[in-house]
Every structure is written in C-alpha cells, then in structure tokens.
Write an enzyme that holds these catalytic residues in place. Sequence first.
Site, PDB file in Angstrom:
ATOM      1  CD  GLU A  40      -2.786   1.071   2.518  1.00 13.89           C
ATOM      2  OE1 GLU A  40      -3.843   1.767   2.728  1.00 13.89           O
ATOM      3  OE2 GLU A  40      -2.287   0.352   3.539  1.00 13.89           O
ATOM      4  N   GLY A  45       5.464   1.211   6.380  1.00 12.64           N
ATOM      5  CA  GLY A  45       6.701   0.223   6.026  1.00 12.64           C
ATOM      6  C   GLY A  45       6.901   0.534   4.503  1.00 12.64           C
ATOM      7  CB  CYS A  46       4.351   0.684   1.712  1.00 10.61           C
ATOM      8  SG  CYS A  46       3.572  -0.959   1.895  1.00 10.61           S
ATOM      9  CB  THR A  47       6.684   5.476   3.453  1.00 12.41           C
ATOM     10  OG1 THR A  47       5.225   5.738   2.970  1.00 12.41           O
ATOM     11  CG2 THR A  47       7.531   6.696   3.269  1.00 12.41           C
TER      12      THR A  47
END
Length: 162
Positions: A40, A45-47
Amino acid sequence: MPDLTEGDLAPDFTLPLDDGQIFHLAAARGRPVVLYFYPEDDSGGCTDENREFSDRAAAFAELGARLVGISPDTVQSHVKFRKKYNLVVPLASDPEHLAVEPYGLWKLKKLYGREFMGLIRTSFIIGADGRVARIIRATRILGHAQKMLEALEAHVAAAPAK
C-alpha cells in the site's frame, strides 16, 4: 496458481506506470528486471521500502537492471505517493491483480487474530532470459532493498558473458 520457484518462466504482464508509460515485462527481455511488490502507498513500512529502493535506484541501473515497484493501488495514488516522497522508482498499478496473483502473492494473512486477503511483500529478480532468478520475501522491511541489490550483484556476476 502454485507459487513460483527460481528457474520458472516469469509470468508476463502489462501494467500502467505512474509516469503515464506502460510496463510490459516481456519487452524488458535482454536485461534483468527487479520487481518489488508492496501492499500500500503511503503506509509506514511501504514508505520506508520505497525510499530505500529509490536511494539505491542508480546502483540497480548501473548493474543494467530495470527496477519497478508494484502495488494494488491506483495510478493516481502512485503519482501522489511518488511526489510526496520524491521517489525515483516507477510504480506500477495493479488493482486487478494482473501481476500480483500470477506471482502467487495474494494470500490469506492474519493480523491480531483477524484473517484477510492481502499482498505478501516479496521481490523478484527476473533474468535477462525471462526466468525467475531470485525470490526474496521481505521479512524485514528495512534493509530489504540492499538485500535485493546484493542479490542482483551476485546474479549479474554469475550470468554468462555476452
């Protein structure tokens, strides 16, 4: 679909990128491709993961690899996400799971006793021949991009000379 293993022919797909281009895996044959699938845009975490891949994008390019991030988010979401964090890696939009499912990454997950379907954060090195060279699950987000870069270095070093 059963999980992919190293040596399998990589499932082909075509997805829109956040820069208005189209990414077609088969068109990238002749050079390695690094695909990292993440759940997402704009989550913690994805950033972190996208920032790490962006910080190392030049090193991936120096090894001759095409680097692409893929999530189920829309192109519009990717555009905002990339701009907000000055990300340099192109992001492919896969809301219909055209790549996510053939790569075996849409699975049942459990979090705090709740079950739901979701994307399993995983990265792939696709060799110049179109075969899956490496599959690395991101068990720890921080450091995953560096782990993929090291795996790519090993793959390139082991590839037959042209």
